[in-house]
Motif scaffolding. Structure first.
Motif, mmCIF file in Angstrom:
data_model
loop_
_atom_site.group_PDB
_atom_site.id
_atom_site.type_symbol
_atom_site.label_atom_id
_atom_site.label_comp_id
_atom_site.label_asym_id
_atom_site.label_seq_id
_atom_site.Cartn_x
_atom_site.Cartn_y
_atom_site.Cartn_z
ATOM 1 N N GLU A 253 -1.522 -1.248 15.098
ATOM 2 C CA GLU A 253 -0.474 -0.439 14.802
ATOM 3 C C GLU A 253 -1.156 0.864 14.927
ATOM 4 N N HIS B 168 -5.621 -0.666 12.355
ATOM 5 C CA HIS B 168 -5.056 0.599 12.254
ATOM 6 C C HIS B 168 -5.412 1.931 12.930
ATOM 7 N N ASN C 195 4.892 -1.123 16.928
ATOM 8 C CA ASN C 195 4.211 -0.846 15.415
ATOM 9 C C ASN C 195 3.483 0.420 15.661
ATOM 10 N N LYS D 32 2.116 -0.557 7.710
ATOM 11 C CA LYS D 32 2.968 -1.564 7.497
ATOM 12 C C LYS D 32 2.602 -3.001 7.896
ATOM 13 N N THR D 33 1.514 -3.164 8.540
ATOM 14 C CA THR D 33 0.909 -4.489 9.149
ATOM 15 C C THR D 33 -0.623 -4.627 8.763
ATOM 16 N N ASP D 34 -1.061 -5.930 9.109
ATOM 17 C CA ASP D 34 -2.404 -6.229 8.883
ATOM 18 C C ASP D 34 -3.108 -5.877 10.402
ATOM 19 N N LYS D 35 -2.457 -5.498 11.146
ATOM 20 C CA LYS D 35 -3.135 -5.286 12.665
ATOM 21 C C LYS D 35 -4.256 -4.093 12.333
#
Length: 351
Positions: A232, A204, A253, A199-202
């Protein structure tokens, strides 16, 4: 899945499947089933009644026939004295089943993964002249396969290093038996169950450690990352750890999910930067199956596994630049991940 292994199985009109007890031994059998789905090969599964493999066989519409086995978590139990009795009962029960199949179909073979009753079935097949094929996932084989190979026509191996335990003339290294989805790597999630996405660009981080023996890793993540917003997370809890779902809510996250399908795992690893896992040779192969994006593995083997095989599985991956983090050093998990992050300032761009 290795083409030579698949082509050998396709030669037979009937395959008797042997394998079960835990998900890590059931999943390769399910992958065999899926790989043979559109062929003329008929499948039957022999296992233990009221077991997980019986449920899976039912779900896959495969005939399932039970035989009695002795389930032991340790050979130090006094119940080991009953093993010869169960072996004899299992042998005659399996021989009766196999004889019926063999009398109506000479083009029959047995394919065995590890299972407590596999010795009885393998020897029963050998006594009837039915060819036996076995697959050993690990670098250090379990007791069943170290006995059963003498009756096998061919031994398929997950690791080259396992050859030293067998007659090498019978051996072929084929890697792990994977679901066909890991060959295709879909760009879209096609399953309607448990659809899971990043769900994020952090960076993974995917955590797949199985159900048993995963709690210490989960505790380390919860304790070390509860105030960290850098990453995330997607964590597969499986059945035995669903009660930890609320504890993961303290990590930003983070999706802690009771179960993740094979389709979703194949999709998720396309954008996974780091994967944390235990030992399962099948899982490690799944996580590194996408040549376009192989996440960095952090493998935490269980130190008291049989023959310490988890550690030696991890060693094979450490040779190809993945990370072995021993259980005693689990407190270093955060430092290990942070170091990886410092090496790749932006993991998304460095894929």
């Amino acid at each position: 899945m290795n083409e030579n292994l698949l082509n050998i199985l396709k030669k037979y009109s009937t395959i008797i499947l042997v394998g079960g007890w835990t998900g890590w031994h059931i999943q390769p059998i399910v992958s065999i089933v899926k790989n043979l789905k559109n062929t003329n090969t008929q499948l039957t599964w022999i296992g233990w009644s009221n077991s997980e493999e019986a449920k899976v066989a039912h779900n896959e519409n495969i005939p399932f026939l039970p035989i009695p086995i002795l389930k032991l978590s340790t050979t130090k139990s006094f119940k080991i004295l009953l093993y010869p009795i169960y072996l004899c009962i299992g042998f005659f029960r399996a021989r009766g089943i196999l004889k019926k199949y063999h009398s109506s179909d000479n083009n029959i073979a047995i394919f065995s993964k590890w299972w407590p009753g596999s010795i009885a079935i393998g020897i029963a097949g050998w006594s009837l002249g039915i060819p036996l094929y076995i697959h050993e996932s690990d670098t250090i084989p379990g007791r069943s396969n170290r006995t059963l190979w003498r009756f096998a026509k061919k031994i398929f191996l997950g690791f080259e290093d396992a050859k030293k335990y067998f007659n090498t003339e019978k051996c072929e290294v084929v890697g792990q038996i994977l679901d066909p989805i890991f060959s295709n790597h879909p760009t879209k999630i096609t399953t309607h169950q448990n659809t899971v996405i990043w769900k994020t660009d952090k960076p993974h981080i995917l955590v797949i450690c199985g159900s048993q023996w995963a709690k210490s890793i989960f505790d380390a993540i919860i304790n070390q990352f509860k105030d960290d917003t850098s990453y995330e997370w997607i964590v597969a809890l499986w059945k035995l750890n669903t009660n930890m779902q609320s504890a993961f809510a303290d990590i930003q996250n983070c999706q802690a999910i009771s179960w993740i399908s094979q389709e979703n795992i194949a999709h998720l690893i396309q954008d996974t930067d780091v994967a944390i896992s235990r030992w399962s040779a099948t899982t490690l192969a799944e996580l590194t199956s996408n040549n376009e994006n192989i996440p960095k593995l952090i493998i935490v083997p269980l130190p008291y596994s049989a023959g310490n095989h988890q550690y030696y599985n991890a060693i094979e991956y450490e040779k190809i630049w993945h990370i072995l983090l021993e259980q005693d050093n689990i407190k270093e998990l955060k430092n290990t991940i942070n170091k990886l992050n410092s090496y790749a300032r932006n993991w998304t761009e460095n894929k």
